[in-house]
Design a protein around this motif. Structure first.
Motif, PDB file in Angstrom:
ATOM      1  N   PHE A 171      24.127  -6.733 -33.794  1.00 49.82           N
ATOM      2  CA  PHE A 171      23.748  -5.676 -34.740  1.00 49.82           C
ATOM      3  C   PHE A 171      22.253  -5.387 -34.654  1.00 49.82           C
ATOM      4  N   VAL A 172      21.444  -6.436 -34.645  1.00 49.95           N
ATOM      5  CA  VAL A 172      19.985  -6.271 -34.590  1.00 49.95           C
ATOM      6  C   VAL A 172      19.552  -5.694 -33.246  1.00 49.95           C
ATOM      7  N   PHE A 173      20.076  -6.255 -32.164  1.00 52.56           N
ATOM      8  CA  PHE A 173      19.666  -5.793 -30.840  1.00 52.56           C
ATOM      9  C   PHE A 173      20.159  -4.378 -30.557  1.00 52.56           C
ATOM     10  N   TYR A 174      21.397  -4.074 -30.949  1.00 44.16           N
ATOM     11  CA  TYR A 174      21.892  -2.711 -30.723  1.00 44.16           C
ATOM     12  C   TYR A 174      21.106  -1.705 -31.559  1.00 44.16           C
ATOM     13  N   GLY A 175      20.773  -2.079 -32.805  1.00 47.13           N
ATOM     14  CA  GLY A 175      19.928  -1.210 -33.626  1.00 47.13           C
ATOM     15  C   GLY A 175      18.584  -0.974 -32.964  1.00 47.13           C
ATOM     16  N   GLY A 176      18.002  -2.034 -32.390  1.00 47.54           N
ATOM     17  CA  GLY A 176      16.732  -1.895 -31.674  1.00 47.54           C
ATOM     18  C   GLY A 176      16.847  -1.011 -30.442  1.00 47.54           C
TER      19      GLY A 176
ATOM     20  N   PHE B  30      13.087   9.655 -19.553  1.00 47.04           N
ATOM     21  CA  PHE B  30      13.994  10.243 -20.539  1.00 47.04           C
ATOM     22  C   PHE B  30      15.442   9.891 -20.211  1.00 47.04           C
ATOM     23  N   TYR B  31      15.826  10.061 -18.951  1.00 46.66           N
ATOM     24  CA  TYR B  31      17.208   9.785 -18.549  1.00 46.66           C
ATOM     25  C   TYR B  31      17.499   8.289 -18.492  1.00 46.66           C
ATOM     26  N   LEU B  32      16.484   7.484 -18.212  1.00 45.78           N
ATOM     27  CA  LEU B  32      16.672   6.032 -18.243  1.00 45.78           C
ATOM     28  C   LEU B  32      16.982   5.590 -19.675  1.00 45.78           C
ATOM     29  N   SER B  33      16.254   6.117 -20.643  1.00 44.04           N
ATOM     30  CA  SER B  33      16.503   5.782 -22.053  1.00 44.04           C
ATOM     31  C   SER B  33      17.869   6.282 -22.499  1.00 44.04           C
ATOM     32  N   PHE B  34      18.244   7.462 -22.031  1.00 44.75           N
ATOM     33  CA  PHE B  34      19.568   8.003 -22.353  1.00 44.75           C
ATOM     34  C   PHE B  34      20.667   7.109 -21.780  1.00 44.75           C
ATOM     35  N   ALA B  35      20.513   6.710 -20.508  1.00 43.61           N
ATOM     36  CA  ALA B  35      21.506   5.846 -19.860  1.00 43.61           C
ATOM     37  C   ALA B  35      21.586   4.497 -20.563  1.00 43.61           C
ATOM     38  N   ASP B  36      20.429   3.942 -20.946  1.00 40.56           N
ATOM     39  CA  ASP B  36      20.393   2.669 -21.667  1.00 40.56           C
ATOM     40  C   ASP B  36      21.186   2.745 -22.969  1.00 40.56           C
ATOM     41  N   THR B  37      20.957   3.808 -23.720  1.00 44.38           N
ATOM     42  CA  THR B  37      21.630   3.973 -25.011  1.00 44.38           C
ATOM     43  C   THR B  37      23.139   4.077 -24.843  1.00 44.38           C
ATOM     44  N   CYS B  38      23.578   4.910 -23.900  1.00 47.72           N
ATOM     45  CA  CYS B  38      25.016   5.095 -23.668  1.00 47.72           C
ATOM     46  C   CYS B  38      25.654   3.837 -23.084  1.00 47.72           C
ATOM     47  N   PHE B  39      24.919   3.160 -22.205  1.00 49.93           N
ATOM     48  CA  PHE B  39      25.425   1.942 -21.566  1.00 49.93           C
ATOM     49  C   PHE B  39      25.712   0.866 -22.616  1.00 49.93           C
ATOM     50  N   SER B  40      24.759   0.619 -23.499  1.00 49.94           N
ATOM     51  CA  SER B  40      24.955  -0.404 -24.528  1.00 49.94           C
ATOM     52  C   SER B  40      25.975   0.048 -25.575  1.00 49.94           C
ATOM     53  N   THR B  41      26.047   1.359 -25.821  1.00 50.74           N
ATOM     54  CA  THR B  41      27.008   1.889 -26.800  1.00 50.74           C
ATOM     55  C   THR B  41      28.445   1.693 -26.327  1.00 50.74           C
ATOM     56  N   SER B  42      28.647   1.634 -25.027  1.00 49.81           N
ATOM     57  CA  SER B  42      30.003   1.416 -24.504  1.00 49.81           C
ATOM     58  C   SER B  42      30.498  -0.007 -24.774  1.00 49.81           C
ATOM     59  N   ILE B  43      29.578  -0.898 -25.161  1.00 45.98           N
ATOM     60  CA  ILE B  43      29.933  -2.309 -25.387  1.00 45.98           C
ATOM     61  C   ILE B  43      29.646  -2.775 -26.808  1.00 45.98           C
ATOM     62  N   ALA B  44      28.398  -2.590 -27.270  1.00 45.25           N
ATOM     63  CA  ALA B  44      27.919  -3.241 -28.497  1.00 45.25           C
ATOM     64  C   ALA B  44      28.720  -2.907 -29.764  1.00 45.25           C
ATOM     65  N   PRO B  45      29.006  -1.634 -30.093  1.00 38.76           N
ATOM     66  CA  PRO B  45      29.733  -1.361 -31.340  1.00 38.76           C
ATOM     67  C   PRO B  45      31.059  -2.098 -31.428  1.00 38.76           C
ATOM     68  N   ARG B  46      31.753  -2.169 -30.297  1.00 35.82           N
ATOM     69  CA  ARG B  46      33.037  -2.879 -30.275  1.00 35.82           C
ATOM     70  C   ARG B  46      32.839  -4.369 -30.553  1.00 35.82           C
ATOM     71  N   VAL B  47      31.805  -4.967 -29.966  1.00 33.72           N
ATOM     72  CA  VAL B  47      31.526  -6.392 -30.183  1.00 33.72           C
ATOM     73  C   VAL B  47      31.164  -6.646 -31.646  1.00 33.72           C
ATOM     74  N   ILE B  48      30.383  -5.745 -32.234  1.00 36.98           N
ATOM     75  CA  ILE B  48      29.978  -5.889 -33.641  1.00 36.98           C
ATOM     76  C   ILE B  48      31.192  -5.873 -34.566  1.00 36.98           C
TER      77      ILE B  48
END
Length: 307
Positions: A30-35, A62-80
Motif C-alpha cells: 500500500f505504501v510503496f504503490y502509493g509512492g 515522461f513515458y518511463l514514468s507512465f510505463a512504471d505506473t501502469c506496470f506496477s498497477t498491473s500487480i500491486a492493487p491485486r496484491v493489496i
C-alpha cells in the motif's frame, strides 16, 4: 486457443500464509504503490506543465514514468486486496490479462530505457547535431515503435500461454500470475515452451541490458573530450540511467533466462522489480536532476499563488 483446459480459476498463495505477515504485506504494498503513483504522476504532470522540460530526455522520462505506473498497477492493487482476503482467487481470464499487462508495460519500459540511452549518446557525442537528430518526429516514431514492439511481445506471451493445458492443481505459488509459475502448473512437458519464453522475454531483457551497458561505456569514454563541468553533468545523468537499468533489468534477467524451475527467492526478486524499481525511479530522476526539481518547485509555487 486453450487446449484441454479444465481449470477456470487459480488460487494465488501470495508472499505468505501467515495472517500477521499478510498485514505487513498489505502495509508494504500500500505504501510503496502509493509512492509509485504519487511520484510518477508528479513527474508526468511536471513534464507536461513545464516549458523548461521540453527536451527529448524529458519526453522519454515522461513515458518511463507512465510505463512504471501502469506496470506496477498491473500487480500491486491485486496484491493489496488479496492481503486482506482469506482466499486469493483469480480467474483464468484475469490471470492471462495480468500477464499480458505485466509484459506489455514491462517491455515498454525496457524500450524507453534503450531510447533514453540513445538520446544521451547523441547529446554527449554529437552535441551540435543533437536537436537535428533527436527532433520531435524522431522521438514520436521511437515511442510508436516501443508501443508496437511491446504489444507484439505481450501478445506472443499470451498466445504461447493459451496453448498450455491446465487440468489441476490450480495453486500458483506466487503473488501474481507470471510465466514460470504457470509453466509449473501446465499438464504437459513445458521444455520447448520454456525455450520459446526464454527466446522472447529472456532475449529481450538480456539483449537490451547488453546494448545499454555498451552504449553507456561508449558514452563515458567519449566524456574525456568534454570540460570538467560538462563531464560532471553528463556523469550525473548517465549514473541515474545506469542505476535504473541495473535495478530493473538485473532481476528480469534472473527471472526469465533460466530453466522452468521456481526458487524460494523468486518472490522477493519479483517484488523488487514490480514494486521496488518503479518506486525508486522517481527518486533517482528527481533527487539527481536539478532541472526537474526546479520545475517542480516552480509548478507548485504557481499553483499555491493561484489558489
Amino acid at each position: 486457443m486453450q487446449q484441454n483446459n479444465t481449470v477456470t480459476e487459480f488460487v494465488l498463495l501470495g508472499l505468505t500464509q501467515d495472517p500477521l505477515k499478510e498485514k505487513l504485506v498489505f502495509f508494504f504494498f500500500f505504501v510503496f504503490y502509493g509512492g509509485i503513483v504519487v511520484g510518477n504522476m508528479l513527474i508526468i504532470v511536471t513534464i507536461k506543465s513545464s516549458k523548461t522540460l521540453g527536451s527529448p530526455m524529458y519526453y522519454f522520462l515522461f513515458y518511463l514514468s507512465f510505463a512504471d505506473t501502469c506496470f506496477s498497477t498491473s500487480i500491486a492493487p491485486r496484491v493489496i486486496v488479496d492481503a486482506l482476503s482469506a482466499k486469493k482467487i483469480i480467474s483464468y481470464d484475469e490471470c492471462m490479462m495480468q500477464i499480458f499487462a505485466l509484459h506489455l508495460f514491462g517491455s515498454l519500459e525496457i524500450f524507453v530505457l534503450v531510447f533514453m540511452a540513445v538520446d544521451r549518446y547523441v547529446a554527449i557525442s554529437k552535441p551540435l547535431h543533437y536537436l537535428t537528430i533527436m527532433r520531435q518526429q524522431v522521438c514520436n516514431n521511437l515511442i510508436f515503435f516501443a508501443w508496437i514492439g511491446s504489444f507484439i511481445h505481450g501478445t506472443i506471451q499470451i498466445m504461447l500461454l493459451l496453448r498450455l493445458p491446465f487440468c489441476g492443481p490450480n495453486l500458483i505459488d506466487h503473488y501474481c500470475c507470471d510465466l514460470q509459475p504457470m509453466l509449473k502448473l501446465a499438464c504437459m512437458d513445458t521444455y520447448v515452451m520454456n525455450l520459446l519464453f526464454v527466446s522472447n522475454s529472456g532475449a529481450l531483457c538480456s539483449c537490451s541490458f547488453l546494448v545499454l551497458m555498451i552504449s553507456y561505456i561508449v558514452i563515458l569514454h567519449s566524456l574525456k573530450n568534454h570540460s570538467a563541468e560538462g563531464r560532471k553533468k553528463a556523469l550525473s545523468t548517465c549514473t541515474s540511467h545506469i542505476i535504473v537499468v541495473v535495478l530493473f533489468l538485473g532481476p528480469c534477467i534472473f527471472m526469465y533466462t533460466r530453466p522452468p524451475t521456481t526458487l524460494p527467492i523468486d518472490k522477493m526478486v519479483a517484488v523488487f522489480y514490480t514494486i521496488g524499481t518503479p518506486f525508486l525511479n522517481p527518486l533517482v530522476y528527481t533527487l539527481r536532476n536539478v532541472e526537474v526539481k526546479n520545475a517542480m518547485r516552480k509548478l507548485w509555487h504557481i499553483k499555491i499563488m493561484t489558489e
